[in-house]
Design a protein around this motif. Structure first.
Motif, PDB file in Angstrom:
ATOM      1  N   GLU A   1       8.368-106.360  18.193  1.00 47.68           N
ATOM      2  CA  GLU A   1       7.995-107.771  18.217  1.00 47.68           C
ATOM      3  C   GLU A   1       6.506-107.934  18.518  1.00 47.68           C
ATOM      4  OE1 GLU A   1       9.849-111.957  19.625  1.00 47.68           O
ATOM      5  OE2 GLU A   1       9.945-110.353  21.124  1.00 47.68           O
ATOM      6  N   ILE A   2       5.986-107.152  19.456  1.00 45.17           N
ATOM      7  CA  ILE A   2       4.554-107.223  19.768  1.00 45.17           C
ATOM      8  C   ILE A   2       3.733-106.846  18.542  1.00 45.17           C
ATOM      9  CG2 ILE A   2       2.701-106.327  21.232  1.00 45.17           C
ATOM     10  CD1 ILE A   2       4.844-108.075  22.669  1.00 45.17           C
ATOM     11  N   ILE A   3       4.134-105.805  17.824  1.00 44.26           N
ATOM     12  CA  ILE A   3       3.421-105.408  16.610  1.00 44.26           C
ATOM     13  C   ILE A   3       3.493-106.520  15.571  1.00 44.26           C
ATOM     14  CG2 ILE A   3       3.339-103.751  14.712  1.00 44.26           C
ATOM     15  CD1 ILE A   3       2.340-102.688  17.442  1.00 44.26           C
ATOM     16  N   SER A   4       4.643-107.159  15.457  1.00 50.64           N
ATOM     17  CA  SER A   4       4.787-108.277  14.515  1.00 50.64           C
ATOM     18  C   SER A   4       3.872-109.437  14.898  1.00 50.64           C
ATOM     19  CB  SER A   4       6.247-108.737  14.492  1.00 50.64           C
ATOM     20  OG  SER A   4       6.419-109.844  13.640  1.00 50.64           O
ATOM     21  N   TRP A   5       3.803-109.756  16.198  1.00 49.20           N
ATOM     22  CA  TRP A   5       2.880-110.806  16.654  1.00 49.20           C
ATOM     23  C   TRP A   5       1.440-110.446  16.304  1.00 49.20           C
ATOM     24  CZ3 TRP A   5       4.841-111.484  22.407  1.00 49.20           C
ATOM     25  CH2 TRP A   5       6.104-112.099  22.391  1.00 49.20           C
ATOM     26  N   SER A   6       1.093-109.169  16.461  1.00 46.60           N
ATOM     27  CA  SER A   6      -0.277-108.722  16.199  1.00 46.60           C
ATOM     28  C   SER A   6      -0.613-108.863  14.722  1.00 46.60           C
ATOM     29  CB  SER A   6      -0.451-107.269  16.661  1.00 46.60           C
ATOM     30  OG  SER A   6      -0.194-107.144  18.045  1.00 46.60           O
ATOM     31  N   LYS A   7       0.320-108.501  13.859  1.00 47.32           N
ATOM     32  CA  LYS A   7       0.096-108.671  12.414  1.00 47.32           C
ATOM     33  C   LYS A   7      -0.135-110.147  12.089  1.00 47.32           C
ATOM     34  CE  LYS A   7       3.319-104.934  11.243  1.00 47.32           C
ATOM     35  NZ  LYS A   7       4.605-104.652  10.564  1.00 47.32           N
ATOM     36  N   GLU A   8       0.668-111.004  12.703  1.00 41.88           N
ATOM     37  CA  GLU A   8       0.527-112.446  12.481  1.00 41.88           C
ATOM     38  C   GLU A   8      -0.843-112.938  12.963  1.00 41.88           C
ATOM     39  OE1 GLU A   8       2.618-116.612  14.064  1.00 41.88           O
ATOM     40  OE2 GLU A   8       3.627-114.679  14.343  1.00 41.88           O
ATOM     41  N   LEU A   9      -1.259-112.477  14.120  1.00 48.37           N
ATOM     42  CA  LEU A   9      -2.534-112.909  14.693  1.00 48.37           C
ATOM     43  C   LEU A   9      -3.708-112.533  13.806  1.00 48.37           C
ATOM     44  CD1 LEU A   9      -4.140-114.087  17.115  1.00 48.37           C
ATOM     45  CD2 LEU A   9      -4.068-111.799  18.127  1.00 48.37           C
ATOM     46  N   PHE A  10      -3.686-111.310  13.255  1.00 47.41           N
ATOM     47  CA  PHE A  10      -4.839-110.806  12.505  1.00 47.41           C
ATOM     48  C   PHE A  10      -4.685-110.912  10.992  1.00 47.41           C
ATOM     49  CE2 PHE A  10      -5.105-108.572  16.613  1.00 47.41           C
ATOM     50  CZ  PHE A  10      -6.360-109.015  16.990  1.00 47.41           C
ATOM     51  N   GLY A  11      -3.601-111.498  10.520  1.00 44.85           N
ATOM     52  CA  GLY A  11      -3.431-111.688   9.089  1.00 44.85           C
ATOM     53  C   GLY A  11      -3.115-110.420   8.326  1.00 44.85           C
ATOM     54  N   PHE A  12      -2.488-109.451   8.989  1.00 44.45           N
ATOM     55  CA  PHE A  12      -2.086-108.221   8.307  1.00 44.45           C
ATOM     56  C   PHE A  12      -0.736-108.439   7.620  1.00 44.45           C
ATOM     57  CE2 PHE A  12      -5.600-106.255  10.067  1.00 44.45           C
ATOM     58  CZ  PHE A  12      -5.617-104.875   9.909  1.00 44.45           C
ATOM     59  N   PRO A  13      -0.497-107.766   6.509  1.00 48.36           N
ATOM     60  CA  PRO A  13       0.787-107.925   5.813  1.00 48.36           C
ATOM     61  C   PRO A  13       1.950-107.378   6.627  1.00 48.36           C
ATOM     62  CG  PRO A  13      -0.524-106.199   4.780  1.00 48.36           C
ATOM     63  CD  PRO A  13      -1.416-106.864   5.777  1.00 48.36           C
ATOM     64  N   THR A  14       3.154-107.882   6.325  1.00 42.21           N
ATOM     65  CA  THR A  14       4.329-107.482   7.100  1.00 42.21           C
ATOM     66  C   THR A  14       4.647-106.002   6.950  1.00 42.21           C
ATOM     67  OG1 THR A  14       5.749-108.166   5.261  1.00 42.21           O
ATOM     68  CG2 THR A  14       5.347-109.785   7.003  1.00 42.21           C
ATOM     69  N   GLU A  15       4.260-105.397   5.837  1.00 40.17           N
ATOM     70  CA  GLU A  15       4.558-103.980   5.624  1.00 40.17           C
ATOM     71  C   GLU A  15       3.586-103.052   6.347  1.00 40.17           C
ATOM     72  OE1 GLU A  15       2.258-105.391   1.902  1.00 40.17           O
ATOM     73  OE2 GLU A  15       3.801-106.161   3.274  1.00 40.17           O
TER      74      GLU A  15
ATOM     75  N   TRP B   1     -12.409 -96.406   3.235  1.00 45.61           N
ATOM     76  CA  TRP B   1     -11.549 -96.974   4.277  1.00 45.61           C
ATOM     77  C   TRP B   1     -12.377 -97.844   5.210  1.00 45.61           C
ATOM     78  CZ3 TRP B   1      -6.231 -95.884   4.953  1.00 45.61           C
ATOM     79  CH2 TRP B   1      -5.666 -96.365   6.137  1.00 45.61           C
ATOM     80  N   PHE B   2     -11.871 -99.041   5.520  1.00 44.27           N
ATOM     81  CA  PHE B   2     -12.568 -99.963   6.416  1.00 44.27           C
ATOM     82  C   PHE B   2     -11.766-100.111   7.710  1.00 44.27           C
ATOM     83  CE2 PHE B   2     -13.680-104.635   7.371  1.00 44.27           C
ATOM     84  CZ  PHE B   2     -14.730-104.262   8.199  1.00 44.27           C
ATOM     85  N   HIS B   3     -12.314 -99.553   8.788  1.00 42.85           N
ATOM     86  CA  HIS B   3     -11.691 -99.637  10.114  1.00 42.85           C
ATOM     87  C   HIS B   3     -12.507-100.561  10.998  1.00 42.85           C
ATOM     88  CE1 HIS B   3      -9.745 -98.572  13.840  1.00 42.85           C
ATOM     89  NE2 HIS B   3     -10.878 -98.142  14.357  1.00 42.85           N
TER      90      HIS B   3
ATOM     91  N   LEU C   1      -8.997-108.174   6.337  1.00 38.63           N
ATOM     92  CA  LEU C   1      -9.107-107.279   5.176  1.00 38.63           C
ATOM     93  C   LEU C   1      -9.221-105.815   5.576  1.00 38.63           C
ATOM     94  CD1 LEU C   1     -11.679-109.427   3.145  1.00 38.63           C
ATOM     95  CD2 LEU C   1      -9.178-109.367   2.868  1.00 38.63           C
ATOM     96  N   ALA C   2      -9.277-105.552   6.866  1.00 41.30           N
ATOM     97  CA  ALA C   2      -9.450-104.177   7.326  1.00 41.30           C
ATOM     98  C   ALA C   2      -8.264-103.306   6.926  1.00 41.30           C
ATOM     99  CB  ALA C   2      -9.627-104.147   8.840  1.00 41.30           C
ATOM    100  N   ASP C   3      -8.541-102.033   6.671  1.00 38.26           N
ATOM    101  CA  ASP C   3      -7.462-101.067   6.440  1.00 38.26           C
ATOM    102  C   ASP C   3      -6.794-100.679   7.752  1.00 38.26           C
ATOM    103  OD1 ASP C   3      -7.638-100.502   3.522  1.00 38.26           O
ATOM    104  OD2 ASP C   3      -9.688 -99.926   4.055  1.00 38.26           O
ATOM    105  N   SER C   4      -7.547-100.771   8.847  1.00 38.44           N
ATOM    106  CA  SER C   4      -6.983-100.481  10.165  1.00 38.44           C
ATOM    107  C   SER C   4      -7.788-101.224  11.218  1.00 38.44           C
ATOM    108  CB  SER C   4      -6.964 -98.981  10.453  1.00 38.44           C
ATOM    109  OG  SER C   4      -8.247 -98.400  10.307  1.00 38.44           O
TER     110      SER C   4
END
Length: 494
Positions: free
Chosen positions: A138-152, A279-281, A305-308
Motif C-alpha cells: 500500500e505504501i508503494i502504491s501511495w508513492s506511485k500515486e504521489l509521483f505519477g508513476f504507472p501502476t506496473e 536511464w534517468f534516475h 518521467l524518471a526511470d527510477s
C-alpha cells in the motif's frame, strides 16, 4: 476438501522442566516496566525543549559502553536504568527544534506507538503472505500515486536513499545488458558512464563503486548560478563520451541537492535522456517530497518521467528512522535484476508461502523489518496535505533565516535559498579565506557544544560554510533567531 481442524493452545506455561524461554517469568511486572518506559519515552519527546540540542558523551560513559560481552543476564529494570543513564541523554539531537545539521528528520510521537506495535509483531518482511507485506504494498502504491508513476512500476522500502540509489542504479546497469547478472561487467563491450551535477550526493559514487563500475565512470557536470546542473554542459559531455567510445547509461538528477537544496531541471533532463536512450534516475532524498506541497510541486516537473526515483520518508515526512523508498518504472526489468528463488524460497499457491511478488524479489535483503508500519501510521494520522504544509513552513522559515543573515553585517549568505537549506558564514575583517574557514568551523563546534543549536558545515565554491537545514515540524522562527544570536556571539568571542 475439508481443511483439518487445528486446536490453538492458550497456556504458555505448558513446557517440560528442561525447556527454557526468554519470555518474562512475571508478565505483570514486565507490563509495569513497559508502561513506565512508554510514558518516559513520550516525556522525552514532549519536553525536548528543556534539554540541550546535543551534548558530548562523557569519557566515563564511553568507558561503560565499551565493556566485555555479557555472559550472565541482568534484570530488565536494571538494564533500563542503565539505558536511561548512559544512552538516552546522548542522542543525536535531531528531534530538537534547533537541530539544523545535515538533513535529519525529527520523528513523530505517533511513530513511538507504531514502532512499539511493529516490535510486538516482529515480522520478517522479506516475503511470504502476511499482513505486513500488504501494508508495504500500500505504501508503494501511495508513492506511485504521489509521483505519477504507472501502476506496473516496482518499489521497495529500504533503509534510506543511499540504498535506494544503489538498487536503482543497479537496475540501470543491468538494463544495458541482461547478461551482466551472470557474466558480470565482462559482458559489456564498452565502458559505461554516468552523469550528475557536481553537487551530487556521495551515495551515488558509492553505488557506482559497489556495482563494479568505479567512481571514475561518473562525470560531474558543471552548475548554473542557482547550483542546478548545466543542461548544455551535460549534453556536450554525453556527446564527447560517445565519440570517445564510451556508453552513457545513466543520468542522475537532483531533487534537492544536499549542500544547497537546489533542484535540477528534471523535465529537460528527462527529455534529453529519452532522446539519448539513457536511464534517468532522480535522487530525491528529501526534495522529492515537495510533491506534497501545492506551492512547490511545480518545481519537480519531470520527476514523473524518471526511470527510477530514490527518496526518504524519514526526512520531510518525519517518519522515524529508517524509512527510505525506491521506485522503478519498469517493474519487469526491476524484478529481473534482483529476483532469485532457491528451493527454500519456492512459492506455493496457498498458505504462508504464497502471496505473489515478495519484497526480496526487488532488492538484496531477505530479512527486512516492518518499516512500512510507521510510514502507514504517519500518513494515516496526518495526511499528505498536512505534511506538505509543514514542508512549506520549513521553506518559509529558511527564507526568514536568510533575511536575518542578510540584515547582519557580520554574516554573509553564500547560496540562494531554494528550499530549506541556508549556507552562510561569519566574516571578520583582516582574515584570509583559510582563517575564515577555521573561524567558522570553530563557531559551529562552539554552538554545538553550547547545546543551543546544532548546525553543520559544508563547502560552497571552496569556502567553508555554516549550513542550516530546516527539516523539523517543531521549529519556530524564534528558534532561528536564537540560532543567529548564538552564531554572532560565538564569532565575536573568538
Amino acid at each position: 476438501m475439508n481443511k483439518p481442524t487445528v486446536t490453538v493452545g492458550t497456556d504458555n506455561s505448558l513446557r517440560t522442566p528442561e525447556e527454557i524461554t526468554l519470555d518474562p517469568s512475571d508478565w505483570q511486572t514486565f507490563r509495569k516496566l513497559a508502561h513506565q518506559a512508554l510514558d518516559e519515552a513520550i516525556g522525552f519527546v514532549e519536553n525536548v525543549r528543556e534539554r540541550p540540542v546535543w551534548q558530548a558523551v562523557p569519557q566515563e560513559v564511553r568507558d561503560q559502553l565499551s565493556g566485555s560481552l555479557p555472559i550472565e543476564g541482568t534484570p530488565i529494570d536494571e538494564v533500563y536504568r542503565e539505558f536511561k543513564e548512559t544512552i538516552m541523554p546522548y542522542a543525536t539531537g535531531n528531534i530538537h527544534p534547533r537541530f539544523f545539521g545535515w538533513v535529519h528528520g525529527s520523528g513523530l510521537p505517533g511513530n513511538i506507538v507504531a514502532e512499539l506495535l511493529g516490535a510486538a509483531m516482529n515480522c520478517n518482511c522479506g516475503g511470504r503472505d502476511h499482513g505486513a507485506i500488504y501494508v508495504e504494498r500500500e505504501i508503494i502504491s501511495w508513492s506511485k500515486e504521489l509521483f505519477g508513476f504507472p501502476t506496473e512500476s516496482g518499489g521497495l522500502l529500504v533503509s534510506g536513499t543511499s540504498m535506494a540509489n544503489l538498487i536503482a542504479i543497479g537496475v540501470a546497469r543491468n538494463s544495458v545488458d541482461k547478461n551482466i547478472r551472470v557474466a558480470g561487467l565482462g559482458a559489456l563491450q564498452k565502458g559505461l558512464t554516468a552523469y550528475a551535477s557536481a553537487e551530487i550526493h556521495e551515495s551515488a559514487l558509492k553505488a557506482l563503486e559497489i556495482l563494479g563500475l568505479g567512481s571514475s565512470c561518473l562525470r560531474k557536470v558543471g552548475l548554473n548560478s542557482d547550483f542546478s546542473i548545466d543542461i548544455a554542459a551535460l549534453r556536450q559531455r554525453i556527446a564527447e563520451d560517445r565519440a570517445a567510445g564510451y556508453q552513457p547509461f545513466c543520468v542522475i538528477g537532483c531533487a534537492g541537492t544536499v549542500n544547497s537544496g537546489a533542484i535540477d531541471d528534471l523535465d529537460q533532463m528527462a527529455s534529453l535522456c529519452a532522446k539519448e536512450k539513457i536511464w534517468f534516475h532522480v535522487d530525491g532524498a528529501f526534495g522529492a517530497l515537495c510533491m506534497m506541497s501545492k506551492r512547490l510541486r511545480s518545481r519537480l516537473k519531470g520527476i514523473e518521467l524518471a526511470d527510477s526515483l530514490a527518496f526518504d520518508f524519514h526526512k520531510w515526512a518525519h517518519v522515524q528512522y529508517d524509512a527510505g523508498c525506491v521506485l522503478v518504472r519498469s517493474g519487469d526489468l526491476y524484478r529481473e535484476t534482483y529476483t532469485s528463488r532457491p528451493d527454500y524460497l519456492h512459492q506455493i499457491g496457498r498458505g504462508l508461502g504464497a502471496g505473489g511478488d515478495w519484497p526480496c524479489d526487488f532488492g538484496p535483503e531477505l530479512s527486512r523489518s516492518f518499516r512500512a508500519l510507521k510510514v502507514w501510521f504517519a500518513f494515516k494520522e496526518h495526511g499528505a496535505d498536512r505534511i506538505g504544509e509543514l514542508i512549506d513552513q520549513n521553506c518559509a522559515q529558511a527564507e526568514y533565516l536568510a533575511g536575518r543573515i542578510k540584515a547582519e553585517p557580520l554574516l554573509e549568505l553564500l547560496t540562494p535559498v531554494t528550499l530549506n537549506i541556508v549556507c552562510f558564514r561569519f566574516i571578520k575583517d583582516g582574515l584570509n579565506d583559510a582563517a575564515l574557514d577555521r573561524l567558522n568551523e570553530d563557531i559551529v563546534a562552539d554552538v554545538q557544544e553550547s547545546g543551543v543549536a546544532a548546525p553543520s558545515t559544508t563547502r560552497i565554491r571552496g569556502r567553508l560554510a555554516i549550513r542550516a537545514n530546516i527539516t523539523n515540524h517543531r521549529t519556530h522562527r524564534s528558534d532561528l533567531d536564537t540560532f543567529v544570536d548564538a552564531v554572532l556571539l560565538a564569532g565575536q568571542l573568538r
